[in-house]
Design an enzyme around this catalytic site. Sequence first.
Site, PDB file in Angstrom:
ATOM      1  N   ALA A 171       0.834  -1.206   0.000  1.00 47.27           N
ATOM      2  CA  ALA A 171       0.000   0.000   0.000  1.00 47.27           C
ATOM      3  C   ALA A 171       0.868   1.254   0.000  1.00 47.27           C
ATOM      4  CB  ALA A 171      -0.924   0.001   1.214  1.00 47.27           C
ATOM      5  N   ASP A 172       1.900   1.266   0.837  1.00 49.22           N
ATOM      6  CA  ASP A 172       2.797   2.420   0.890  1.00 49.22           C
ATOM      7  C   ASP A 172       3.507   2.640  -0.436  1.00 49.22           C
ATOM      8  OD1 ASP A 172       2.489   3.329   3.598  1.00 49.22           O
ATOM      9  OD2 ASP A 172       3.588   1.577   4.264  1.00 49.22           O
ATOM     10  N   MET A 173       4.031   1.559  -1.014  1.00 52.54           N
ATOM     11  CA  MET A 173       4.794   1.701  -2.255  1.00 52.54           C
ATOM     12  C   MET A 173       3.898   2.168  -3.404  1.00 52.54           C
ATOM     13  SD  MET A 173       7.799   0.924  -1.182  1.00 52.54           S
ATOM     14  CE  MET A 173       7.218   1.643   0.354  1.00 52.54           C
TER      15      MET A 173
END
Length: 381
Positions: A171-173
């Site tokens: 999700a962050d990437m």
Amino acid sequence: MTKLPLEGVTVLEFCQYLAGPYAGLRLADLGARVIKVERPRGGDACRALATKDMWAGEDSVLFHTINRNKESFAADLKDPEDLDIVRKLVATADVVTHNFRPGVMERIGLDYAAVKAINPEVVYGEVSGYGKEGPWAAFPGQDLLAQARTGAMWHSGAADDPPTPLGLAVADMACGLHLAQGILAALVRRRRTGRGGLVEVSLAESLLDAQFEGLAVFLNREGELPARSRVAPAHPYLEAPYGVYETSDSAIALSMGDVSRVMIALGLDPVEEAQGEDAFAARDAIKAQIEARLVTRRTSEWMARLNGIGHWACEVLDYRRLAAHDGYRVLGMEQVVSRDDGITVRTTRCPIRVGGERLYAGRAAPRLGAANEQIMAELAS
């Protein structure tokens, strides 16, 4: 490379942990000057977030991997004098990014409207967990929780497994990459029109976008849920032979293709259900036959047979075998970043090539406040 694509672009980054800093990392790799504005005490919380208890000096190795090639300016945003200095920095920036929860930048006086009043052409990027509206808006934007809330955990693992998160900060990437894409698009528009703009991304929307296949099935087939394989799971919407199977000495990944041809190549009798409308419904039974056959011989033997019929397959590598493989070495994905206090970290490089050249950036993540003196001098000149 003598000149990187984003040289001359200044990014002011009010971000911590992963999603926002990952966007800044990519912009820095492409030549932008990225200035992290950090709290004087502690700085970006990621400095203290150590993966496997790995440290480089007083900062975590994780912090170094995602904040290389940046500068650090320490400022207390609750202090009027520091805030006034930061506003002067805002006036010089091309891009401002933050990943505070909704409402925080408004209280500080650095929300988009306030920043635009200082710098009308600014590109302003915001990262949130779930957007600014709705019952999730105030929730923390954390990767595992975003995977849990968006249905993503029903794509990994086998049918009888509990919800299974992907073991990467996906999700962050994805969100960081979307932020970088939006910022670059806004910079292109500003070059044409002189107009800046607001770019908003969230972990939830990035993960929902990544699930376009599954959600398309759900939305167009009367709410049909993902059906994970019981055998050799890899993708809940693909039929046999797609999956990962054990062999006598390692494991092998089989991609999509004509399962009858695969079965014949493996010395199995093809089954009638392997073709047509019944193929998906029969996938576990077919995969069970393939699984029982593959475990009897070495991966190299099976690869020779599969290569002989042109089926896409490969051995499943761990990090040791990956690092020793010529296929990995030729990519040149490793680099060493260092700092003037002797800190060095081996990490990955930017995966983008420009003009045929790989992009390496040798500066390690900055010490907290290391750029204060230089930046203050620039503002005074």
